[in-house]
Design an enzyme around this catalytic site. Structure first.
Site, mmCIF file in Angstrom:
data_model
loop_
_atom_site.group_PDB
_atom_site.id
_atom_site.type_symbol
_atom_site.label_atom_id
_atom_site.label_comp_id
_atom_site.label_asym_id
_atom_site.label_seq_id
_atom_site.Cartn_x
_atom_site.Cartn_y
_atom_site.Cartn_z
ATOM 1 C CB SER A 223 -0.946 0.050 1.344
ATOM 2 O OG SER A 223 0.093 0.348 2.417
ATOM 3 C CG ASP A 224 1.371 5.938 -1.026
ATOM 4 O OD1 ASP A 224 1.996 6.073 -0.054
ATOM 5 O OD2 ASP A 224 1.013 6.800 -1.886
ATOM 6 C CD1 TRP A 225 4.785 5.222 5.342
ATOM 7 C CD2 TRP A 225 4.746 3.932 3.305
ATOM 8 N NE1 TRP A 225 5.875 4.485 5.181
ATOM 9 C CE2 TRP A 225 5.840 3.665 3.983
ATOM 10 C CE3 TRP A 225 4.231 3.395 2.368
ATOM 11 C CZ2 TRP A 225 6.647 2.449 3.485
ATOM 12 C CZ3 TRP A 225 5.025 2.216 1.732
ATOM 13 C CH2 TRP A 225 6.240 2.098 2.531
#
Length: 855
Positions: free
Chosen positions: A242-244
């Site tokens: 995932s993106d953060w």
């Protein structure tokens, strides 16, 4: 494509794949539940159990697009800062980009990182995108081929590349919730195309999902994107992260293909919830095993990197070789846009002046997760002075800052005698105000922007900081002080409250949208006097307006700035007087990371402050004016007909000043080309009406007509076309030969490039293909399909050739068949040095329709 083609040490043997299956079988449900998220901002969970023959070290990930930050936002270890994405794209030099990937891998090793969170290949569908500077191009083929070379360079050194953000994270407005409403054809031909090409040519072994929704479903839990296309159609064998903070649903993300949630401690994939969901059959353990298996694959692939678990960070790559390479990289990305009457290159015999608000600011990068602390940074004025052999005349002429300029660079830390300040940390505001000895930590910093995202010294989310330094004004006058906080803060000068960002706060864009606007205050100060500066800061949880309260982000941050207040008319007049005294004027203008950053989009393409007024005034005062524009994406240039020279210098990394000097003085013959179109007006761009979230949706109304494809289809004039860039020499193309090899599914193109000028130089050869005439299917006038950069000595001729696979060259997406489609008919082949200049053309005939799928 197997990784072994380029990076045999990253390939997994059949024995290793079987071993990975066995490891997953031996893991407990609790261990599996823990592995599918990070343990902190950068690291994965480790399991070392010799009795069960399990050895899964923690691996480290690190940003990113134009340099490797390491593990810290707070007081980070300095790194090599590369030119930004559009500058890298502007090089159009595949060999150099491959070397760039190798340098980034070396930097990763010095930061103890196994995985680089880059490259960024999102499309610059609008010229004002906040993260447009991170990406490579408005053209998907260019973005995909540039990314491929960087990825191959990284992974050839056994460091994993993470291509991002999959997909349609092309603007910042409401980016975690907005739904990109995009046709399947545009999705395939434009937005997925860079990922498809990179997977085909370079096989990045990690991929990061986007924050946004795509056609209603978040990318991090989108079955169509992650399973149907990525896994099944493209047969991707890498790991999906995932993106953060970009995970939204426990069940859907695990079921639909997201392998790991980052960062930790997880907000969504809490271990107890995962175990409970499996026990209740809400999550299939087979789906969980698939996620775990892909994470274990990533761990196994990093074992040959030579990077130890939880390794130390260092600055040992701050070498002359690194500096020289970064300067060359900046040189090759710099674009000469205008050079009337050969006003460039400069001569040391010229009497020159350097003016402009960016002249003495090192604009080395844009803002957000792409920014980092460089080893050093050379600004334009210092670079020019060094090459010129003496300091040229100077005037700022105007202010163009969004936030007041950084204060720490002019503060004196009286405790150390260095620039910056001392900061002490307390658990109560009373202790901070008292400046007593009950602090739990103290530090000496020289950073005006301080982030506590990963500040580990505090054991509580609520803490306070006392910042102290000494300010010595260089001029008499009124000084403005500014403060942005994710938290609360007040600035005092000699114990007098000057800035209050505590009792009254307004939400702003900084700190990824969790900070305030800049609150300002002013005070009259005298030159040479010593003034005591004090900031009393409270962490994010003390904020007086609704903000995040989860402990992963609640630590906060602050940004301090100051500047003497100027009379704008007088400053322009001063610059004009300087301009009248010299032969040539170099005006350094543009934006900074305050204007172009992750978290928000630009409102327009205009220069800030009185920059345009300054340029018009300078042009009247001296006919030989050269504009150096520093920005990551296009600007409107209303004065374009009044100046003789324009150089696009981007955010060119830590060697930006030295590089610019070499280009201006002709030590390097410019060869960069624009990787995105510069429109005449902001309103002209294809996404102008569709670049914002309306009730949670953004309709991609331009469809497949992004960038130059839109301008050409409408026959609309632009300021500078896609692929454009001048040189100090001239080139001619001739002898085009095109052969269609249907059996080999290849298009073979060759031509001759001649340097017809008096200087050695490099030219970018660009191949475009036009669609079938009289087709019932809408197509762009032409589309870029390949490119190469060729160095040719003065008077020399060189042969060059391309081999392009037919599938990439001629295909469009067939919505009805859900396959790629090559339509029979006659296609035009164009070759030139920009989208607007294609002097060579030929045609080929496709005799039958053809459909295909996959990579």
């Amino acid at each position: 494509m197997s990784p072994a083609q380029y990076y045999p040490n990253l390939d997994l043997t059949q024995h290793q794949l079987e071993e990975i299956d066995n490891v997953v079988d031996r893991l407990t449900l609790s261990e599996k539940a823990t592995l599918i998220s990070g343990i902190d901002f950068w690291h994965t969970f480790a399991i070392h159990d010799p009795e069960r023959n399990i050895d899964l070290p923690s691996i480290r990930m690190s940003d990113g697009p134009n340099g490797i930050r390491g593990t810290r936002f707070y007081n980070s270890v300095p790194s090599a800062c590369l030119p930004n994405g559009t500058s890298l794209g502007a090089t159009f030099n595949k060999e150099l980009l491959n070397q760039t990937g190798k340098l980034m891998a070396l930097e990763a090793k010095h930061k103890g990182a196994h995985v680089i969170l880059g490259p960024t290949v999102n499309i610059q569908r609008g010229p004002n995108g906040g993260r447009g500077f991170e990406s490579f191009s408005e053209d998907p083929t260019a973005a995909g081929l540039v990314a491929s070379e960087i990825i191959k360079g990284m992974q050839s050194e056994n460091i994993i590349a993470t291509i991002k953000h999959y997909v349609c994270n092309d603007f910042e407005h409401q980016r975690t919730s907005v739904s990109a409403i995009v046709s399947e054809r545009a999705l395939r031909e434009v937005y997925l195309k860079p990922f498809q090409l990179a997977l085909k040519h370079a096989n990045p072994l990690a991929l990061m999902t986007a924050y946004n929704r795509v056609n209603g479903i978040h990318a991090s839990q989108n079955h169509h994107l992650l399973i149907d296309i990525l896994r099944n159609e493209w047969n991707y064998q890498g790991t999906v992260t995932s993106d953060w903070f970009g995970v939204y649903n426990l069940y859907e993300s695990i079921k639909n293909g997201l392998d790991i949630e980052m960062p930790g401690k997880p907000l969504i994939r809490d271990k107890k919830q995962v175990v409970n969901a499996v026990m209740k059959k809400q999550i299939s353990e087979n789906d969980l095993d698939e996620r775990v298996k892909n994470i274990v694959k990533l761990v196994y692939r990093t074992k040959g990197s030579g990077v130890s678990e939880n390794g130390a960070e260092d600055t040992d790559n701050n070498t002359k070789e690194t500096s020289e390479f970064l300067k060359r990289l900046a040189n090759e990305g710099t674009v000469l846009l205008k050079n009337d009457a050969n006003v460039l290159p400069l001569s040391i015999e010229d009497k020159i002046a350097v003016v402009g608000p960016n002249a003495k600011i090192a604009t080395f990068s844009g803002g957000g997760s792409a920014s980092l602390k460089p080893y050093y940074a050379v600004n334009a004025y210092d670079g020019i002075s060094r090459r010129y052999g003496k300091p040229p005349l100077y005037a700022s002429g105007a202010y163009s800052h969004n936030l007041l300029p950084g204060l720490s660079e002019v503060l004196d830390n009286t405790s150390t005698g260095n620039k910056g300040f001392r900061i002490k940390y307390y658990y109560t505001l009373e202790d901070a105000k008292a400046n007593n000895d009950d602090f739990f930590f103290q530090d000496d910093l020289n950073e005006s922007h301080v982030s506590f995202f990963d500040f580990t010294k505090s054991t509580k989310p609520e803490f306070y900081a006392l910042v102290e330094g000494e300010f010595v004004p260089q001029k008499d006058g009124i000084y403005d002080f500014g403060l942005v906080v994710n938290g609360t803060g007040q600035i005092f000068i000699d114990d007098e409250l000057i800035v209050d960002n505590k009792t009254k706060q307004t939400p702003g864009d900084m700190f990824f949208g969790y900070g305030t606007i800049e609150e300002k205050g002013s005070v009259n100060l005298s030159k040479g006097n010593k003034y005591k500066f004090r900031l009393e800061y409270g962490s994010a949880i003390t904020s007086t307006y609704p903000s995040i309260v989860d402990e992963t982000k609640a630590s906060g941050g602050f940004n301090i700035g100051a500047a003497i207040r100027i009379d704008e008319e007088q400053e322009i007049s001063n610059a004009v007087e300087v301009a009248k005294k010299v032969d040539k004027v170099i005006a350094i203008v543009g934006l900074t990371k305050e204007w172009e950053s992750e978290g928000f989009d630009r409102e327009d393409l205009k220069y800030p402050g009185r920059t345009n007024d300054l340029i018009f005034a300078l042009a009247k005062a001296n006919p030989n004016i050269i504009i150096v524009n520093q920005s990551g994406t296009p600007m409107e240039m209303p004065w374009i007909d009044d100046v003789k020279g324009v150089v696009q210098s981007w955010y060119n990394g830590m060697e930006l000043g030295n590089s610019l000097a070499e280009v201006l003085f002709g030590d390097y013959n410019p060869s960069g080309k624009l990787p995105l179109t510069f429109p005449k007006k902001f309103e002209d761009n294809p996404a102008y009406l569709n670049f914002i979230s309306d009730f949670g949706d953004c309709v991609y109304g331009e469809d497949i007509f992004v960038g130059y494809k839109y301008y050409e289809k409408l026959n609309k004039d632009v300021l500078f076309p896609y692929g454009f860039g001048l040189s100090y020499t001239t080139f001619e193309f001739s002898t085009l030969d095109v052969i269609l090899d249907w059996e080999a599914k290849q298009l073979n193109i060759s031509l001759v490039v001649e340097n017809t000028g008096t200087l050695d130089g490099s030219e970018v050869v660009q191949v475009y293909i036009g669609g079938v005439e009289d087709s019932s299917i809408r197509r762009p006038i032409k589309e870029l399909k390949d490119f190469t950069k060729l160095f040719v000595k003065a008077g020399e001729k060189k042969n060059t050739s391309f081999t392009t696979d037919l599938k990439n060259a001629f295909s469009i997406w067939d919505n009805e068949k859900s396959k790629w489609f090559i339509e029979k008919g006659i296609y035009q082949i164009y070759v030139g040095n920009s989208s607007a200049n294609v002097p060579l053309s030929s045609s080929v005939s496709i005799e039958e329709n053809y459909w295909w799928s996959g990579l």
